[in-house]
Enzyme design. Structure first.
Site, PDB file in Angstrom:
ATOM      1  N   ASP A 109       0.821  -1.220   0.000  1.00 35.16           N
ATOM      2  CA  ASP A 109       0.000   0.000   0.000  1.00 35.16           C
ATOM      3  C   ASP A 109       0.849   1.262   0.000  1.00 35.16           C
ATOM      4  O   ASP A 109       0.354   2.336  -0.321  1.00 35.16           O
ATOM      5  CB  ASP A 109      -0.928   0.007   1.220  1.00 35.16           C
ATOM      6  CG  ASP A 109      -1.911  -1.144   1.199  1.00 35.16           C
ATOM      7  OD1 ASP A 109      -2.308  -1.561   0.083  1.00 35.16           O
ATOM      8  OD2 ASP A 109      -2.274  -1.647   2.271  1.00 35.16           O
ATOM      9  N   MET A 133      -5.357  -3.162  -5.686  1.00 33.63           N
ATOM     10  CA  MET A 133      -5.375  -2.996  -4.230  1.00 33.63           C
ATOM     11  C   MET A 133      -5.037  -1.563  -3.833  1.00 33.63           C
ATOM     12  O   MET A 133      -4.905  -0.702  -4.685  1.00 33.63           O
ATOM     13  CB  MET A 133      -4.379  -3.974  -3.609  1.00 33.63           C
ATOM     14  CG  MET A 133      -4.802  -5.427  -3.777  1.00 33.63           C
ATOM     15  SD  MET A 133      -3.564  -6.567  -3.103  1.00 33.63           S
ATOM     16  CE  MET A 133      -4.545  -8.074  -2.975  1.00 33.63           C
ATOM     17  N   GLU A 190      -9.797  -1.130  -5.191  1.00 36.33           N
ATOM     18  CA  GLU A 190     -10.943  -1.918  -4.745  1.00 36.33           C
ATOM     19  C   GLU A 190     -11.698  -1.217  -3.630  1.00 36.33           C
ATOM     20  O   GLU A 190     -12.826  -1.586  -3.321  1.00 36.33           O
ATOM     21  CB  GLU A 190     -10.483  -3.316  -4.293  1.00 36.33           C
ATOM     22  CG  GLU A 190      -9.484  -3.307  -3.148  1.00 36.33           C
ATOM     23  CD  GLU A 190      -8.891  -4.691  -2.852  1.00 36.33           C
ATOM     24  OE1 GLU A 190      -8.991  -5.583  -3.706  1.00 36.33           O
ATOM     25  OE2 GLU A 190      -8.328  -4.862  -1.758  1.00 36.33           O
TER      26      GLU A 190
END
Lengths: 418, 418
Positions: B160, B205, B262
């Site tokens: 991330d 993601m 997402e």
């Protein structure tokens, strides 16, 4: 045409003579039809390069958006693409000419033949799968009926590997490599967090045949390895059986990695997870929700947290996973189609014949299109073993198509400690 | 410990003296927490190799399933892994020790410290993201409060890229490379059949930060290139805006490739396509249906055929797309954590400091954990341009992290004709 100045040689004289006597065979037209693959441009590059070096055509034309574009006159001159351009083309996934799935009416067939006559197109090479083979077959028959000279040749292409009469189809080796490695990668994620997300579904392509899903089985080396379950389109899968399978594997290993074709059907033949299926122009169902539906089912019925990976179009476009064998053979079927057209034959599809497995070797032949058009070759069911394994027969068949580089090895921690 | 027989040298004598005087610092314990990545095992290998060569620990232990496993006494001795084993480990995606997302209670913290005391564990290295940094911070504070010797160090890891105080986190460079190439691959598929499937969503993601989705923008070279739209978690996206965006791009190019995190939320802050969201142990929403929901919306409201690719866990596990820079830095933060622990420091996280972009170079430093724990670094919004582009500032930031090999170039047919 380059000419030789200053130095006059016997070789140049012979070349000039050959060219002078060679009868030009009108134009060659090439198209790319159906779903794209990582190697369909390699076939296109093979066609163009062989047609260029033959010197036998007035021009090499491409049709954009396959027959659909040709009907609208959307043709493009490919004659002058450089060798460097062809190399770049072959290394580019997808259909550079663009493709379509337009289903030709009988009127369309006649209009195409008119167009071919108008532009003196005497060779038509169509890179595609079952539906495209049927298109070529109809054009060839109608041309023959009307006495029109047309060498119409189908160049095999399908990730589904469901074309009959050929050992395998270009496109399959690369997606098989992708699916085997994706199964390993996805399993690494699940094994990394087994208590959090014990169940994983990997959704892959394959239409009516299990060739693509079965390739996942090549990833399995030990019994506990993924895939633990493989669901192919050939079987009928009840909800009860899916749940029982997942339960059994979960009890054994504490984790489940299942690979499913997107087209798996339930015991009554309906799509397993029907989310409002549409049909494409050829009546094939367009499905989207198989793995998602399986996740919901397992989660709600068994309370096991489930996730899915759906690489979608990535699985047929990844040059990072391309099989060198596949890439080379894709070019070769393109070249062979040009040679076949130059021999005067038509209404045929190029096939790949396997010569040996160690080392892997193959050559091209060809077959009458009526043996291919609209026929599907399903996978022999004895290629699948129990619980996600594949048989030695399938391994022997499929493994060489993935290319000489072996699949990666991902050791478990315990392997490193011993 | 190997000894030198037969040949006695001054070097060996010095080594023996150093070892004799070196105070062993108890055991080192290492764990892998949170979501796995393609390079988290490289960090583990870096920790083990540096700890081995330091000769400063009685043993190197690993915890299985992170803190959750350690609480159950599930520890494993890693001291003897061979150099070849470490090399194989570093080339294996996923968390070899296995991971979890167990949220520690205060009781758990005390029980872990008891365990550390019992086994003479004096260095604790935890490879993870924000939540794991908090776990390390709590252990360090509680140990200091109780006068227990513990060098507790966080080793950064998160795809991330949302850890503060570090230029970037190991795991990000590789997923960024994956997403950029996946965007190109997926777009090749859409461009191959624009009339059949004009709209594509690629779901990636990124939790609360847009770093991963933004990496798609690195694939864009010309205005007409994908991605045409990027949706990051930082923005609020209304259904109306999505439809207007798709309409605008479709009118311009006849095709739309949109990349969406997402976790995109609608204007009221709810998940954009809520399909019954669950929360994980840390209260983060588990979403599954964003791209699928966008497809349904575009299809039903605009009548444009839409498909989606959701590579899921494949995007963080693909060694075929791994960034060599990322792999190297992941090992280096592991090694740096061992050196820091040996210096006696604790309650700190290793950080990466960028030295230069051309050529790319970096070194490690470290920072107090209270500056990191449970804090998220969102992406500067000025890293995004209009319609799927990223700014030069983002390119300069991200591109070197993808490794020295440039992204592939996929020419269009018209580029080859000119």
């Amino acid at each position: 045409m380059k000419t030789c100045r200053g130095h006059f040689s016997i070789g140049a004289a012979v070349t000039a003579l050959v060219i002078a006597f060679q009868v030009k065979k009108g134009k060659l037209l090439v198209g790319q039809a159906g779903g794209a693959t990582a190697v369909i441009n390699s076939s296109l590059a093979g066609v163009i390069s062989e047609a260029q070096s033959s010197g036998a055509f007035d021009a090499i034309w491409g049709m954009r958006r396959a027959a659909e574009g040709a009907l609208q006159g959307d043709l493009v001159d490919l004659t002058g693409i450089s060798p460097a351009g062809l190399a770049a083309l072959a290394a580019t996934p997808g259909a550079a000419l663009t493709s379509s799935r337009h289903k030709l009416s009988d009127d369309d067939v006649e209009r195409l033949l008119d167009l071919f006559r108008k532009y003196d197109i005497r060779a038509f090479l169509y890179i595609g799968g079952n539906d495209s083979a049927d298109t070529v077959h109809r054009l060839a028959r109608m041309a023959a009926y009307g006495g029109q000279e047309l060498a119409a040749i189908a160049v095999p292409k399908t990730i589904d590997n469901d074309l009959p009469e050929t050992d395998h189809s270009p496109g399959y080796g690369s997606i098989a490599r992708y699916v085997a490695i994706a199964t390993m990668d996805s399993a690494q994620d699940t094994e990394s967090m087994p208590t959090m997300y014990p169940v994983k579904f990997l959704e892959v392509m394959g239409r009516d045949a299990g060739w693509v899903a079965a390739a996942a089985g090549l990833a399995k080396r030990q019994e506990e390895d993924a895939p633990h379950l493989i669901y192919t389109p050939e079987i009928r899968l009840s909800r009860e059986r899916l749940l029982a399978d997942v339960e059994r594997v979960y009890q054994m290993y504490g984790r489940v990695v299942a690979v499913t074709a997107e087209t798996v059907r339930d015991e009554s033949g309906h799509p397993f997870a029907d989310t409002g299926a549409e049909l494409d122009a050829f009546g094939h169902p367009l499905l989207r929700g198989t793995a998602a539906g399986m996740c919901r089912l397992v989660q709600s019925e068994m309370g096991l947290r489930s996730r899915f990976d759906k690489p979608g179009s990535l699985q047929r476009m990844s040059m990072a996973h391309v099989s060198p064998v596949d890439l080379t053979e894709a070019a070769e079927v393109g070249r062979a189609a040009v040679r076949l057209a130059l021999s005067g034959a038509g209404d045929r599809m190029i096939t790949i014949v396997r010569d040996s497995n160690q080392p892997y070797a193959s050559h091209t032949e060809d077959v009458e299109l009526h043996l291919v058009a609209n026929r599907q070759r399903l996978m022999p069911l004895d290629y699948l073993g129990s619980d996600g394994s594949v048989t030695d027969a399938f391994r022997e068949y499929a493994m060489p198509l993935l290319g000489p580089e072996p699949l990666p090895r991902y050791p478990r921690l315990d392997d490193l400690l011993s």
